[in-house]
Design a protein around this motif. Structure first.
Motif, PDB file in Angstrom:
ATOM      1  N   PRO A 342       0.808  -1.223   0.000  1.00 27.36           N
ATOM      2  CA  PRO A 342       0.000   0.000   0.000  1.00 27.36           C
ATOM      3  C   PRO A 342       0.840   1.273   0.000  1.00 27.36           C
ATOM      4  CG  PRO A 342      -0.884  -1.581   1.576  1.00 27.36           C
ATOM      5  CD  PRO A 342       0.442  -2.113   1.128  1.00 27.36           C
ATOM      6  N   GLU A 343       1.978   1.251   0.703  1.00 26.94           N
ATOM      7  CA  GLU A 343       2.816   2.450   0.760  1.00 26.94           C
ATOM      8  C   GLU A 343       3.401   2.783  -0.612  1.00 26.94           C
ATOM      9  OE1 GLU A 343       5.367  -1.078   1.200  1.00 26.94           O
ATOM     10  OE2 GLU A 343       3.476  -0.469   2.122  1.00 26.94           O
ATOM     11  N   LYS A 344       3.703   1.753  -1.402  1.00 27.68           N
ATOM     12  CA  LYS A 344       4.209   1.983  -2.754  1.00 27.68           C
ATOM     13  C   LYS A 344       3.104   2.522  -3.659  1.00 27.68           C
ATOM     14  CE  LYS A 344       7.472   1.809  -5.852  1.00 27.68           C
ATOM     15  NZ  LYS A 344       8.691   2.633  -5.765  1.00 27.68           N
ATOM     16  N   MET A 345       1.890   2.081  -3.408  1.00 26.37           N
ATOM     17  CA  MET A 345       0.754   2.593  -4.175  1.00 26.37           C
ATOM     18  C   MET A 345       0.588   4.095  -3.940  1.00 26.37           C
ATOM     19  SD  MET A 345      -1.968  -0.527  -3.667  1.00 26.37           S
ATOM     20  CE  MET A 345      -1.718  -2.120  -4.474  1.00 26.37           C
ATOM     21  N   LEU A 346       0.679   4.516  -2.689  1.00 30.56           N
ATOM     22  CA  LEU A 346       0.603   5.943  -2.373  1.00 30.56           C
ATOM     23  C   LEU A 346       1.777   6.708  -2.981  1.00 30.56           C
ATOM     24  CD1 LEU A 346      -0.604   6.170   1.340  1.00 30.56           C
ATOM     25  CD2 LEU A 346      -1.714   7.162  -0.668  1.00 30.56           C
ATOM     26  N   GLU A 347       2.954   6.102  -2.901  1.00 25.53           N
ATOM     27  CA  GLU A 347       4.144   6.744  -3.458  1.00 25.53           C
ATOM     28  C   GLU A 347       3.984   6.984  -4.957  1.00 25.53           C
ATOM     29  OE1 GLU A 347       8.722   5.408  -4.401  1.00 25.53           O
ATOM     30  OE2 GLU A 347       7.862   4.767  -2.477  1.00 25.53           O
ATOM     31  N   ASN A 348       3.395   6.031  -5.655  1.00 25.21           N
ATOM     32  CA  ASN A 348       3.216   6.196  -7.099  1.00 25.21           C
ATOM     33  C   ASN A 348       2.167   7.252  -7.429  1.00 25.21           C
ATOM     34  OD1 ASN A 348       5.199   4.365  -7.836  1.00 25.21           O
ATOM     35  ND2 ASN A 348       3.789   2.627  -7.919  1.00 25.21           N
ATOM     36  N   ILE A 349       1.175   7.404  -6.553  1.00 25.27           N
ATOM     37  CA  ILE A 349       0.230   8.507  -6.737  1.00 25.27           C
ATOM     38  C   ILE A 349       0.961   9.834  -6.580  1.00 25.27           C
ATOM     39  CG2 ILE A 349      -1.784   9.691  -5.759  1.00 25.27           C
ATOM     40  CD1 ILE A 349      -2.937   6.969  -5.035  1.00 25.27           C
ATOM     41  N   ASP A 350       1.787   9.924  -5.535  1.00 29.91           N
ATOM     42  CA  ASP A 350       2.522  11.162  -5.272  1.00 29.91           C
ATOM     43  C   ASP A 350       3.502  11.485  -6.393  1.00 29.91           C
ATOM     44  OD1 ASP A 350       1.167  11.419  -2.903  1.00 29.91           O
ATOM     45  OD2 ASP A 350       2.758  10.528  -1.667  1.00 29.91           O
ATOM     46  N   ARG A 351       4.037  10.465  -7.048  1.00 29.49           N
ATOM     47  CA  ARG A 351       5.003  10.691  -8.124  1.00 29.49           C
ATOM     48  C   ARG A 351       4.395  11.441  -9.301  1.00 29.49           C
ATOM     49  NH1 ARG A 351       6.970   5.873 -10.603  1.00 29.49           N
ATOM     50  NH2 ARG A 351       8.416   7.227 -11.712  1.00 29.49           N
ATOM     51  N   THR A 352       3.084  11.472  -9.384  1.00 30.79           N
ATOM     52  CA  THR A 352       2.438  12.203 -10.481  1.00 30.79           C
ATOM     53  C   THR A 352       2.408  13.700 -10.213  1.00 30.79           C
ATOM     54  OG1 THR A 352       0.175  12.114  -9.592  1.00 30.79           O
ATOM     55  CG2 THR A 352       0.941  10.203 -10.860  1.00 30.79           C
ATOM     56  N   LEU A 353       2.860  14.122  -9.022  1.00 30.22           N
ATOM     57  CA  LEU A 353       2.922  15.549  -8.656  1.00 30.22           C
ATOM     58  C   LEU A 353       1.540  16.190  -8.588  1.00 30.22           C
ATOM     59  CD1 LEU A 353       5.944  16.538 -10.949  1.00 30.22           C
ATOM     60  CD2 LEU A 353       6.006  15.998  -8.502  1.00 30.22           C
ATOM     61  N   GLY A 354       0.512  15.333  -8.447  1.00 31.77           N
ATOM     62  CA  GLY A 354      -0.853  15.864  -8.354  1.00 31.77           C
ATOM     63  C   GLY A 354      -1.599  15.894  -9.668  1.00 31.77           C
ATOM     64  N   LEU A 355      -0.977  15.433 -10.748  1.00 24.31           N
ATOM     65  CA  LEU A 355      -1.630  15.475 -12.057  1.00 24.31           C
ATOM     66  C   LEU A 355      -2.892  14.615 -12.116  1.00 24.31           C
ATOM     67  CD1 LEU A 355       1.403  15.404 -14.530  1.00 24.31           C
ATOM     68  CD2 LEU A 355       0.231  17.365 -13.515  1.00 24.31           C
ATOM     69  N   VAL A 356      -2.999  13.636 -11.206  1.00 24.23           N
ATOM     70  CA  VAL A 356      -4.188  12.780 -11.202  1.00 24.23           C
ATOM     71  C   VAL A 356      -5.450  13.551 -10.842  1.00 24.23           C
ATOM     72  CG1 VAL A 356      -2.949  10.637 -10.736  1.00 24.23           C
ATOM     73  CG2 VAL A 356      -3.661  12.090  -8.828  1.00 24.23           C
ATOM     74  N   PHE A 357      -5.288  14.807 -10.404  1.00 22.38           N
ATOM     75  CA  PHE A 357      -6.444  15.626 -10.039  1.00 22.38           C
ATOM     76  C   PHE A 357      -6.763  16.670 -11.113  1.00 22.38           C
ATOM     77  CE2 PHE A 357      -4.365  14.374  -6.011  1.00 22.38           C
ATOM     78  CZ  PHE A 357      -5.381  13.579  -5.494  1.00 22.38           C
ATOM     79  N   SER A 358      -6.278  16.464 -12.320  1.00 16.26           N
ATOM     80  CA  SER A 358      -6.488  17.469 -13.373  1.00 16.26           C
ATOM     81  C   SER A 358      -7.968  17.646 -13.699  1.00 16.26           C
ATOM     82  CB  SER A 358      -5.705  17.088 -14.632  1.00 16.26           C
ATOM     83  OG  SER A 358      -6.230  15.919 -15.236  1.00 16.26           O
ATOM     84  N   GLN A 359      -8.752  16.559 -13.650  1.00 13.22           N
ATOM     85  CA  GLN A 359     -10.171  16.701 -13.993  1.00 13.22           C
ATOM     86  C   GLN A 359     -10.939  17.512 -12.947  1.00 13.22           C
ATOM     87  OE1 GLN A 359     -13.987  14.196 -15.709  1.00 13.22           O
ATOM     88  NE2 GLN A 359     -12.268  13.047 -14.873  1.00 13.22           N
ATOM     89  N   PRO A 360     -10.753  17.266 -11.632  1.00 13.98           N
ATOM     90  CA  PRO A 360     -11.436  18.132 -10.653  1.00 13.98           C
ATOM     91  C   PRO A 360     -11.072  19.604 -10.819  1.00 13.98           C
ATOM     92  CG  PRO A 360     -10.601  16.168  -9.571  1.00 13.98           C
ATOM     93  CD  PRO A 360     -10.064  16.142 -10.965  1.00 13.98           C
TER      94      PRO A 360
END
Length: 450
Positions: A342-360
């Motif tokens: 799970p910690e690696k899953m969070l780390e990979n989300i963070d590696r996107t620098l927040g781009l995963v929230f572009s739609q909101p």
């Protein structure tokens, strides 16, 4: 099927001994049906059952030896059975029947039994997936499309979707069982010219089969449907295994197959821990699709029948069942022991620098009064700048004069929990579709509410 991939449960069902034993039961039941009609003397029918040979390795050898003379396996079988029972009782064996009356009814019975085994294994796999999906219900991970970062999801949501797919596979398997649990004893072209329809009803009823109209053979669309249900299950497993292979990649490292003590991943590179089982399952699915094509080719036969389907089925039917069961059990074990990070899953989300929230962010700008295209251009420009410069997306947005959002708006739009607020919907749908005990349903629901 080679022993390496041949589960005993399936091998036993389709062994020569099992096949001949099933043929013999059909023959004996047919003789008893004729006796009920008064055609065969009752004492003869009784003697047929009492004196019927034991189907063992020696019997199989005798039939195989006799086939070298007859060049016809059913004729060889009948000859050996009649000789074992003796005259005059054995003369009633195969009375009024054609080979396919025995062979097709027996094959359908064996396929029904094999489906029961695969269904039980699939039910166990479904249970495992359900339990693991609820365990990781709230575990956030990066959702990916085209292999690229998309938006956040949860590992539990991924597994719940797999469970829904296996549940559909189970529905297909059960439907296929209904379709293949049939028999026919209607003679050379299916017109009951030399056999009373009662014989067919009597035999099928006692075998737990439904008697159906046929030519000399039972229509092969039924067999093809069975092979499709097995191949669909294999394709589902391939889908899941492919995902695990990607998650285990060095640069992703979010989950991996259990690596046991003493196991070796490579003969040359001691550091290797490869997803070998997932890869094996993917390869097997390719074989299954080949079997399905062969089964579909068997549907079209000449006139009331030809024998072109026979050689195909002797290979693809037992092999497809063997692989389907092997794959189902192996994947169940893979999921049961899957190591999750799970910690690696969070780390990979963070590696996107927040781009995963572009739609909101896009939607927030639209809500502020911009046209969708205006908002899209701004967000895209900021996203590309953040990624190329390795600057947090939120910082780039905050510094852009065209982004008319407050700090609070940005924080709300880039909140991971907000992004996952509706993930429970998948689990609610799963609970609705599953046939669960009240106790199990309550247990799972409590996990969603906790």
């Amino acid at each position: 099927m080679i022993d390496r991939y041949s589960p005993k449960e399936i091998a036993d069902i389709f062994s020569d001994q099992s096949r001949f034993a099933t043929w013999l039961e059909v023959e004996i039941l047919a003789t008893e049906a004729w006796a009920t009609l008064g055609v065969v003397p009752a004492e003869h029918a009784k003697a047929v059952r009492i004196q019927a040979p034991s189907i063992d390795a020696s019997f199989v050898r005798e039939v195989n030896e006799r086939e070298q003379v007859t060049n016809h396996d059913v004729a060889a079988f009948v000859d050996v059975v009649q000789s074992k029972i003796g005259f005059p009782w054995g003369s009633w064996i195969h009375y009024g029947l054609t080979s396919s009356d025995v062979v097709d009814t027996s094959l359908c019975l064996m396929m029904t039994r094999a489906l029961d085994v695969v269904i039980i294994a699939s039910e166990q796999l479904l249970e495992t997936l359900v339990d693991r999906s609820f365990l990781y219900f709230r575990t956030p991970m990066l959702g990916r499309t085209h292999g690229m970062a998309a938006e956040p999801t949860t590992f539990g949501n991924k597994l719940a979707l797999w469970a829904l797919q296996v549940n559909r596979d189970l529905a297909r398997l059960r439907s296929a069982r209904e379709v293949i649990a049939v028999g026919k004893l209607s003679g050379a072209v299916g017109t009951y010219s030399n056999v009373d329809p009662f014989v067919e009803s009597y035999v099928c009823n006692r075998l737990g089969l439904r008697n159906v109209p046929a030519t000399q053979v039972i229509a092969r669309d039924r067999h093809a449907q069975v092979l499709y249900s097995l191949t669909a299950l294999a394709s589902s497993i391939e889908t899941f295994a492919t995902e695990i292979r990607h998650l285990q990649r060095t640069e992703v490292q979010e989950a991996e197959e259990y690596f046991s003590q003493g196991q070796k991943g490579s003969s040359a590179m001691p550091h290797k821990r490869n997803p070998i089982l997932a890869e094996r399952l993917v390869g097997m699915s390719r074989i299954m699709r080949g079997y399905l094509v062969s089964a579909l080719e068997d549907v079209a036969l000449w006139h009331e029948r030809d024998i072109s389907h026979s050689s195909v089925e002797r290979v693809v039917v037992p092999d497809a069942f063997s692989l389907a069961l092997y794959m189902t059990k192996k994947f169940d074990g893979l999921i049961s022991h899957l190591v999750v990070y799970p910690e690696k899953m969070l780390e990979n989300i963070d590696r996107t620098l927040g781009l995963v929230f572009s739609q909101p962010i896009l939607l927030a700008l639209v809500a502020s009064g911009l046209s969708r295209d205006e908002a899209y251009v701004i967000v895209q420009r900021c996203a590309h700048k953040a990624w190329d410069s390795k600057i947090p997306f939120a910082q780039v947005l905050a510094e852009d004069p065209e982004v008319s959002l407050s700090e609070a708006d940005l924080v709300s739009a880039m909140d991971l929990q907000v992004a996952l607020k509706n993930v429970r919907k998948t689990f609610d749908c799963l609970l609705l579709e599953l046939d669960l005990t009240d106790e199990k349903r309550k247990e799972l629901t409590s996990k969603l509410d906790s």
